[in-house]
Write an enzyme that holds these catalytic residues in place. Structure first.
Site, PDB file in Angstrom:
ATOM      1  N   TYR A 128      39.750  51.168  36.859  1.00 62.16           N
ATOM      2  CA  TYR A 128      38.671  51.239  38.058  1.00 62.16           C
ATOM      3  C   TYR A 128      37.953  52.664  38.050  1.00 62.16           C
ATOM      4  O   TYR A 128      38.431  53.568  37.710  1.00 62.16           O
ATOM      5  CB  TYR A 128      39.725  50.982  39.408  1.00 62.16           C
ATOM      6  CG  TYR A 128      38.859  50.337  40.478  1.00 62.16           C
ATOM      7  CD1 TYR A 128      38.392  49.229  40.294  1.00 62.16           C
ATOM      8  CD2 TYR A 128      38.693  51.093  41.804  1.00 62.16           C
ATOM      9  CE1 TYR A 128      37.611  48.595  41.549  1.00 62.16           C
ATOM     10  CE2 TYR A 128      38.078  50.611  42.777  1.00 62.16           C
ATOM     11  CZ  TYR A 128      37.349  49.265  42.598  1.00 62.16           C
ATOM     12  OH  TYR A 128      37.041  48.671  43.822  1.00 62.16           O
ATOM     13  N   ASP A 187      33.210  23.813  37.528  1.00 61.35           N
ATOM     14  CA  ASP A 187      33.548  22.505  37.696  1.00 61.35           C
ATOM     15  C   ASP A 187      35.182  22.836  37.355  1.00 61.35           C
ATOM     16  O   ASP A 187      35.513  23.527  36.621  1.00 61.35           O
ATOM     17  CB  ASP A 187      33.051  21.651  36.423  1.00 61.35           C
ATOM     18  CG  ASP A 187      32.830  20.286  36.983  1.00 61.35           C
ATOM     19  OD1 ASP A 187      33.489  19.826  37.950  1.00 61.35           O
ATOM     20  OD2 ASP A 187      32.332  19.460  35.800  1.00 61.35           O
ATOM     21  N   LYS A 216      45.500  34.531  47.444  1.00 58.01           N
ATOM     22  CA  LYS A 216      45.745  36.017  47.713  1.00 58.01           C
ATOM     23  C   LYS A 216      47.030  36.278  48.101  1.00 58.01           C
ATOM     24  O   LYS A 216      47.580  35.623  49.069  1.00 58.01           O
ATOM     25  CB  LYS A 216      44.774  36.862  48.681  1.00 58.01           C
ATOM     26  CG  LYS A 216      44.770  38.123  48.997  1.00 58.01           C
ATOM     27  CD  LYS A 216      44.030  38.558  50.015  1.00 58.01           C
ATOM     28  CE  LYS A 216      42.467  38.623  49.890  1.00 58.01           C
ATOM     29  NZ  LYS A 216      42.060  39.739  49.188  1.00 58.01           N
ATOM     30  N   GLY A 248      30.478  41.828  41.719  1.00 58.62           N
ATOM     31  CA  GLY A 248      31.539  41.322  40.853  1.00 58.62           C
ATOM     32  C   GLY A 248      30.767  41.132  39.338  1.00 58.62           C
ATOM     33  O   GLY A 248      29.619  40.401  39.539  1.00 58.62           O
ATOM     34  N   ASN A 299      37.150  42.159  52.083  1.00 62.18           N
ATOM     35  CA  ASN A 299      36.445  41.051  51.791  1.00 62.18           C
ATOM     36  C   ASN A 299      35.588  40.508  52.794  1.00 62.18           C
ATOM     37  O   ASN A 299      34.332  40.396  52.811  1.00 62.18           O
ATOM     38  CB  ASN A 299      37.421  39.802  51.364  1.00 62.18           C
ATOM     39  CG  ASN A 299      37.781  40.185  50.030  1.00 62.18           C
ATOM     40  OD1 ASN A 299      37.399  40.779  49.163  1.00 62.18           O
ATOM     41  ND2 ASN A 299      39.156  39.529  49.780  1.00 62.18           N
TER      42      ASN A 299
END
Lengths: 365, 365
Positions: free
Chosen positions: B85, B208, B360, B277, B158
């Site tokens: 990171y 999908d 999560k 992202g 988020n």
């Protein structure tokens, strides 16, 4: 738009009118005609463009008649003829989007123009490859007559593109760095010169080629601080350059593909890359981290759109033209090296532009 | 930054101090210790993260002691442990960047916090996977206690990412359209709900999958206007959608590669795509014409950077948190579906997050 419909009608009716003109000149003596490079279909065959006589409409109260002096052949002109440009003119059409004309006659209500003035069309689609034109006063804008004819003929696309890109996307102060590819293009050369006049440092990426040293000398003589080949950037990077100048806040990309990647990957944190061409015909490939962690912004620039947005804003248009003309007068911005082609030898100029070799061709009327 | 150096020292000295503490409790009775998930090296092996006892520093005049209540395991936390990171903590470090704690004790000069308050850390690198913490008053910000514990524990990454992206890149008025991929992610679900509350229309692209109909129902129940698979967009386009709603001015891209292309290629003229992202680990491929002729802007967003830039601006931070909390209270924004994991079962939560499957995980202390 008026000129386009007049043109369209004139081209349709031109032959008949001219024939009439020859037969009974007393009736038509106040009309004028010109020679124009006309295409009647979209085609990659440049033979589709032919010089034809064209009757000009009479000069109305708010219109002017021009004698066109010089008009370049730009790649976008050829794309319009081929039908592959986002702006297409109704057919038949006169080719050419840029050029300088001299005002010959003005309508009774015209206030901003006088006979003898040099003018350039504001919008694309004017059809500049012609010896004469009648248009509305508001469709053209004056340029000073103390710059060179070639400078005036080529002022409103490439130097203005360079000017806007250096002014509209990042706040650049003397000492800031700009990185670009296609550095030897007409826009690239204008970027080098305008940036130098603004006190900006330029990193100029070029393709490797046989006469590399010569080209590097030429660009440095225009004011380029660094000229590097794509291969050099890929193999050794720009670390040494960044020991001397800050990383660029602005990148200018006319190529796309790998070359565009060399521009954005060397931007400073928070930098902006402006794409104004896609010569490599390959997409940019951008990893997510460039956006997320380096905060890079990618934008595009198209002067045609900018001019349409600002066509009513004569103050803004004049400010830009005056700034560019000042640089020309001061010797800080030279006209691109052009091949001057007599109007009747237009086929050579079109062919050379399609084949993308050599210098820009400018038709001299 | 203070907490990091204190942490670092505490982890180094912790074992000795705790040992001393056990031996001669009279000397150390005013200190506190906690359990923390500590990693001492960067590794892809989650066994590198171990629960260890940690001595807390004494509460200073401007610091506070917290009891951590709940802390999610986000993918970025795992990337930090793996060392991949852009922000890494000095080792050894406590894992976790997000979570909610209750204020237990405040220093004599603390004015903005009181015992009993719920707080969340402002900056990344706090180390939230722990039962207790001592930090500076300015390192945390209060959240109201009338939202759910899971909502509070997961509010500041988020939902706030979704909130900022919907507010900071385009002026969107009710009826405007937003298009996104990764629509089933925690951010994607927050985008759907916040956009619906703002009166915006959303076009939500999903991969999908076997349970497609179920997922479509779920996202529509959150307020999604259109849910389409990547395959549908590629094969039939969005023409029918654009008969009902305007083309999107804003696109949100968390995937990259082809999926990112589906977002930007469906933007309105002049639209902006924000990348936050790169789940596909493939670069975006952008043709020059998207920039030049469609005037698309590409930008990135990283909430960590936004919070660092605004960490002094408590008014702005509070405005965002209050707006998000209002939506939660009003039932317009639900906490993501979480797996609540007892703190000591952390290995399961880390493993599940690394393997990117399922919901999560939130550690409950």
């Amino acid at each position: 738009m008026l000129i386009r419909s007049l043109l369209h009608r004139a081209i349709h009716e031109g032959t008949i009118l001219l024939r009439n003109h020859q037969k009974c000149s007393t009736v038509w003596r106040k009309t004028h005609h010109c020679s124009a490079l006309i295409y009647r279909e979209h085609s990659h065959d440049i033979q589709t463009v032919r010089m034809e006589p064209l009757l000009l409409p009479p000069v109305g109260d708010r219109s002017v008649r021009l004698h066109m002096l010089a008009a370049p052949v730009n790649p976008a002109d050829m794309n319009m003829i081929q039908g592959s440009y986002p702006i297409l003119c109704p057919l038949p059409a006169v080719g050419g989007n840029e050029g300088v004309g001299e005002v010959i006659e003005v309508g009774s209500d015209v206030t901003s123009l006088r006979p003898g003035d040099w003018v350039v069309p504001i919008d694309a689609g004017f059809g500049t490859w012609r010896t004469g034109a009648v248009c509305e006063e508001e469709e053209v804008i004056t340029v000073p007559k103390d710059i060179s004819l070639l400078g005036a003929a080529t002022i409103f696309v490439n130097p203005c593109t360079a000017y806007r890109m250096l002014h509209d996307f990042q706040t650049l102060t003397p000492g800031c760095t700009v990185i670009q590819n296609a550095s030897n293009s007409a826009v690239g050369q204008a970027v080098i010169q305008i940036a130098a006049a603004l006190g900006l440092k330029t990193i100029n990426i070029i393709r490797d080629r046989p006469n590399c040293a010569e080209l590097i000398d030429e660009l440095q003589s225009l004011g380029a601080d660094y000229v590097v080949t794509e291969e050099e950037v890929m193999s050794t990077g720009l670390h040494r350059v960044f020991e001397e100048v800050p990383k660029p806040k602005l990148g200018l990309n006319c190529v796309g593909g790998l070359s565009g990647g060399l521009v954005f990957s060397n931007l400073d944190y928070g930098g902006t890359m402006v794409t104004y061409g896609g010569m490599a015909k390959r997409p940019l490939q951008i990893p997510a981290k460039s956006f997320i962690f380096h905060n890079v912004t990618l934008k595009g620039f198209w002067l045609t759109q900018w001019k349409r947005k600002h066509k009513e804003d004569k103050a803004q248009l004049n400010a830009m033209l005056n700034a560019v003309c000042d640089l020309m007068r001061g010797g800080q911005l030279s006209a691109p090296h052009c091949v001057q082609t007599p109007f009747h030898q237009y086929t050579h100029a079109l062919q050379a532009t399609v084949q993308s070799h050599g210098r820009k061709h400018v038709l001299i009327m």
